[in-house]
Design a protein around this motif. Structure first.
Motif, PDB file in Angstrom:
ATOM      1  N   LYS A  67     -17.180  55.681  42.379  1.00  9.82           N
ATOM      2  CA  LYS A  67     -16.217  56.777  42.254  1.00  9.82           C
ATOM      3  C   LYS A  67     -16.016  57.123  40.772  1.00  9.82           C
ATOM      4  CE  LYS A  67     -11.321  57.215  42.613  1.00  9.82           C
ATOM      5  NZ  LYS A  67     -10.089  56.555  43.001  1.00  9.82           N
ATOM      6  N   ILE A  68     -16.208  58.408  40.422  1.00  7.93           N
ATOM      7  CA  ILE A  68     -15.982  58.852  39.047  1.00  7.93           C
ATOM      8  C   ILE A  68     -14.480  58.918  38.798  1.00  7.93           C
ATOM      9  CG2 ILE A  68     -16.229  60.775  37.427  1.00  7.93           C
ATOM     10  CD1 ILE A  68     -18.992  61.281  38.676  1.00  7.93           C
ATOM     11  N   VAL A  69     -14.047  58.192  37.753  1.00  9.65           N
ATOM     12  CA  VAL A  69     -12.616  58.104  37.441  1.00  9.65           C
ATOM     13  C   VAL A  69     -12.293  58.704  36.074  1.00  9.65           C
ATOM     14  CG1 VAL A  69     -12.319  56.115  38.951  1.00  9.65           C
ATOM     15  CG2 VAL A  69     -12.806  55.753  36.512  1.00  9.65           C
ATOM     16  N   GLY A  70     -13.322  59.187  35.374  1.00  5.05           N
ATOM     17  CA  GLY A  70     -13.101  59.815  34.091  1.00  5.05           C
ATOM     18  C   GLY A  70     -14.410  60.253  33.477  1.00  5.05           C
ATOM     19  N   TYR A  71     -14.293  61.040  32.417  1.00  4.41           N
ATOM     20  CA  TYR A  71     -15.491  61.480  31.703  1.00  4.41           C
ATOM     21  C   TYR A  71     -15.112  61.958  30.312  1.00  4.41           C
ATOM     22  CZ  TYR A  71     -14.471  66.499  32.125  1.00  4.41           C
ATOM     23  OH  TYR A  71     -13.909  67.743  32.006  1.00  4.41           O
ATOM     24  N   VAL A  72     -16.115  62.014  29.462  1.00  4.19           N
ATOM     25  CA  VAL A  72     -15.970  62.629  28.162  1.00  4.19           C
ATOM     26  C   VAL A  72     -17.185  63.526  27.953  1.00  4.19           C
ATOM     27  CG1 VAL A  72     -17.104  60.792  26.819  1.00  4.19           C
ATOM     28  CG2 VAL A  72     -15.392  62.258  25.724  1.00  4.19           C
ATOM     29  N   TYR A  73     -16.948  64.674  27.350  1.00  4.49           N
ATOM     30  CA  TYR A  73     -18.023  65.597  27.021  1.00  4.49           C
ATOM     31  C   TYR A  73     -17.873  66.002  25.559  1.00  4.49           C
ATOM     32  CZ  TYR A  73     -20.336  70.061  26.361  1.00  4.49           C
ATOM     33  OH  TYR A  73     -21.089  71.089  25.833  1.00  4.49           O
ATOM     34  N   SER A  74     -18.888  65.705  24.776  1.00  2.00           N
ATOM     35  CA  SER A  74     -18.926  66.081  23.365  1.00  2.00           C
ATOM     36  C   SER A  74     -20.174  66.900  23.110  1.00  2.00           C
ATOM     37  CB  SER A  74     -18.938  64.835  22.481  1.00  2.00           C
ATOM     38  OG  SER A  74     -17.758  64.085  22.662  1.00  2.00           O
ATOM     39  N   ASN A  75     -20.138  67.695  22.042  1.00  2.92           N
ATOM     40  CA  ASN A  75     -21.312  68.511  21.752  1.00  2.92           C
ATOM     41  C   ASN A  75     -21.450  68.795  20.269  1.00  2.92           C
ATOM     42  OD1 ASN A  75     -19.965  71.119  21.054  1.00  2.92           O
ATOM     43  ND2 ASN A  75     -19.267  70.976  23.171  1.00  2.92           N
ATOM     44  N   ILE A  76     -22.642  69.218  19.917  1.00  2.29           N
ATOM     45  CA  ILE A  76     -22.948  69.779  18.614  1.00  2.29           C
ATOM     46  C   ILE A  76     -23.259  71.246  18.878  1.00  2.29           C
ATOM     47  CG2 ILE A  76     -24.522  69.763  16.634  1.00  2.29           C
ATOM     48  CD1 ILE A  76     -22.843  67.177  16.916  1.00  2.29           C
ATOM     49  N   SER A  77     -22.530  72.111  18.188  1.00  6.35           N
ATOM     50  CA  SER A  77     -22.691  73.549  18.424  1.00  6.35           C
ATOM     51  C   SER A  77     -22.665  74.300  17.098  1.00  6.35           C
ATOM     52  CB  SER A  77     -21.557  74.080  19.303  1.00  6.35           C
ATOM     53  OG  SER A  77     -21.615  73.521  20.590  1.00  6.35           O
ATOM     54  N   PRO A  78     -23.294  75.486  17.075  1.00 10.71           N
ATOM     55  CA  PRO A  78     -23.154  76.334  15.889  1.00 10.71           C
ATOM     56  C   PRO A  78     -21.677  76.672  15.698  1.00 10.71           C
ATOM     57  CG  PRO A  78     -24.850  77.195  17.355  1.00 10.71           C
ATOM     58  CD  PRO A  78     -24.130  76.107  18.102  1.00 10.71           C
ATOM     59  N   LYS A  79     -21.213  76.677  14.461  1.00  6.71           N
ATOM     60  CA  LYS A  79     -19.789  76.935  14.233  1.00  6.71           C
ATOM     61  C   LYS A  79     -19.360  78.295  14.781  1.00  6.71           C
ATOM     62  CE  LYS A  79     -20.430  78.324   9.381  1.00  6.71           C
ATOM     63  NZ  LYS A  79     -20.108  77.953   7.985  1.00  6.71           N
ATOM     64  N   GLU A  80     -20.275  79.265  14.823  1.00  9.15           N
ATOM     65  CA  GLU A  80     -19.938  80.603  15.346  1.00  9.15           C
ATOM     66  C   GLU A  80     -19.560  80.570  16.827  1.00  9.15           C
ATOM     67  OE1 GLU A  80     -22.095  80.892  11.677  1.00  9.15           O
ATOM     68  OE2 GLU A  80     -22.752  79.979  13.553  1.00  9.15           O
ATOM     69  N   THR A  81     -19.953  79.529  17.535  1.00  6.17           N
ATOM     70  CA  THR A  81     -19.590  79.386  18.946  1.00  6.17           C
ATOM     71  C   THR A  81     -18.073  79.396  19.115  1.00  6.17           C
ATOM     72  OG1 THR A  81     -21.580  78.075  19.337  1.00  6.17           O
ATOM     73  CG2 THR A  81     -19.833  77.869  20.963  1.00  6.17           C
ATOM     74  N   TYR A  82     -17.358  78.947  18.089  1.00  6.06           N
ATOM     75  CA  TYR A  82     -15.914  78.816  18.177  1.00  6.06           C
ATOM     76  C   TYR A  82     -15.154  80.039  17.678  1.00  6.06           C
ATOM     77  CZ  TYR A  82     -17.018  74.206  19.669  1.00  6.06           C
ATOM     78  OH  TYR A  82     -17.522  73.155  20.393  1.00  6.06           O
ATOM     79  N   SER A  83     -15.855  81.151  17.598  1.00  4.74           N
ATOM     80  CA  SER A  83     -15.232  82.445  17.337  1.00  4.74           C
ATOM     81  C   SER A  83     -15.731  83.364  18.442  1.00  4.74           C
ATOM     82  CB  SER A  83     -15.653  82.969  15.960  1.00  4.74           C
ATOM     83  OG  SER A  83     -15.095  84.241  15.751  1.00  4.74           O
ATOM     84  N   ASN A  84     -14.887  83.573  19.453  1.00  2.65           N
ATOM     85  CA  ASN A  84     -15.320  84.328  20.630  1.00  2.65           C
ATOM     86  C   ASN A  84     -14.187  85.206  21.160  1.00  2.65           C
ATOM     87  OD1 ASN A  84     -13.658  82.617  22.334  1.00  2.65           O
ATOM     88  ND2 ASN A  84     -15.251  81.059  22.150  1.00  2.65           N
ATOM     89  N   GLU A  85     -14.389  85.784  22.315  1.00  3.98           N
ATOM     90  CA  GLU A  85     -13.403  86.707  22.888  1.00  3.98           C
ATOM     91  C   GLU A  85     -12.090  86.001  23.242  1.00  3.98           C
ATOM     92  OE1 GLU A  85     -15.793  84.862  26.040  1.00  3.98           O
ATOM     93  OE2 GLU A  85     -16.411  86.017  24.298  1.00  3.98           O
ATOM     94  N   PHE A  86     -12.123  84.693  23.439  1.00  3.26           N
ATOM     95  CA  PHE A  86     -10.916  83.947  23.789  1.00  3.26           C
ATOM     96  C   PHE A  86     -10.070  83.674  22.545  1.00  3.26           C
ATOM     97  CE2 PHE A  86      -8.762  79.838  24.777  1.00  3.26           C
ATOM     98  CZ  PHE A  86      -7.954  80.297  25.813  1.00  3.26           C
ATOM     99  N   ALA A  87     -10.727  83.201  21.482  1.00  2.00           N
ATOM    100  CA  ALA A  87      -9.982  82.841  20.271  1.00  2.00           C
ATOM    101  C   ALA A  87     -10.942  82.547  19.121  1.00  2.00           C
ATOM    102  CB  ALA A  87      -9.122  81.604  20.521  1.00  2.00           C
ATOM    103  N   VAL A  88     -10.395  82.534  17.921  1.00  4.48           N
ATOM    104  CA  VAL A  88     -11.091  81.992  16.755  1.00  4.48           C
ATOM    105  C   VAL A  88     -10.450  80.631  16.535  1.00  4.48           C
ATOM    106  CG1 VAL A  88     -11.577  82.255  14.304  1.00  4.48           C
ATOM    107  CG2 VAL A  88     -11.541  84.267  15.787  1.00  4.48           C
ATOM    108  N   PHE A  89     -11.226  79.568  16.754  1.00  6.96           N
ATOM    109  CA  PHE A  89     -10.677  78.225  16.791  1.00  6.96           C
ATOM    110  C   PHE A  89     -10.428  77.612  15.413  1.00  6.96           C
ATOM    111  CE2 PHE A  89     -12.075  78.925  21.025  1.00  6.96           C
ATOM    112  CZ  PHE A  89     -11.277  78.130  21.822  1.00  6.96           C
ATOM    113  N   PHE A  90     -11.158  78.073  14.392  1.00  4.89           N
ATOM    114  CA  PHE A  90     -10.941  77.596  13.030  1.00  4.89           C
ATOM    115  C   PHE A  90     -11.571  78.588  12.068  1.00  4.89           C
ATOM    116  CE2 PHE A  90     -14.597  75.398  14.873  1.00  4.89           C
ATOM    117  CZ  PHE A  90     -15.617  75.765  14.003  1.00  4.89           C
TER     118      PHE A  90
END
Length: 181
Positions: A67-90
């Motif tokens: 039974k899955i009781v938890g998870y973690v998801y991490s990634n390496i992404s281009p910094k531009e990924t964090y500027s989108n229609e939802f928000a500019v994250f930094f």
């Protein structure tokens, strides 16, 4: 309780569907600023697009027997990924390299908290993130109302950078030179 940590490949992310959807419900239940924003957030709108946009992905599930009781998801992404229609994250100019590391999703069923599962998953993610020489900045985004998560990450060396979306999300940041202490 027989806990097992298992790294899964991207083509098996479906295993995280239920836990990811539980995470979104949990975040909504804690939110006091625009909780309705979580209504459209689920596995298909959050995890799948993030995995697809990332350069590298790291997904670990925690199982008690099967039974899955938890998870973690991490990634390496281009910094531009964090500027989108939802928000500019930094502020993109504050990041010197092209890519950033992100501990993107982290969830443990309530009855499995306080057994060190969170620290184990966090440490696994940080070790994975630190192996990328082209990444110097790590981010974690914590939804409003999730004070326990905010305190957990601060104890682990992340500092509050700023809030976005009028306080809906708190941005935490650490730099490689600090994370290697």
């Amino acid at each position: 309780m027989e806990l097992k940590y298992e790294m899964i490949p991207e083509d098996k992310i479906e295993l995280c569907r239920d836990a990811c959807n539980e995470l979104m419900s949990f975040q909504k239940s804690k939110a006091y600023i625009t909780p309705e924003l979580f209504d459209s957030m689920n596995f298909d709108t959050r995890m799948v697009p993030s995995v697809n946009k990332a350069i590298e992905n790291y997904i670990v599930v925690v199982k008690d027997n099967d039974k899955i009781v938890g998870y973690v998801y991490s990634n390496i992404s281009p910094k531009e990924t964090y500027s989108n229609e939802f928000a500019v994250f930094f502020d993109l100019s504050s990041v010197s390299k092209n890519n950033v590391g992100c501990l993107s999703q982290f969830y443990i069923k309530e009855e499995y908290r306080k057994y060190g599962v969170g620290s184990t998953l966090f440490n696994m993610s940080m070790e994975w993130l630190k192996q990328f020489d082209d990444v110097e900045d790590y981010f974690i985004f914590v939804s409003n109302g999730n004070d326990n998560a905010l305190e957990f990450y601060q104890r682990k060396g992340f500092a509050v950078s700023h809030d976005i979306l009028d306080g809906f999300i708190t941005v935490l940041r650490s730099e490689k030179k600090l994370a290697n202490k």
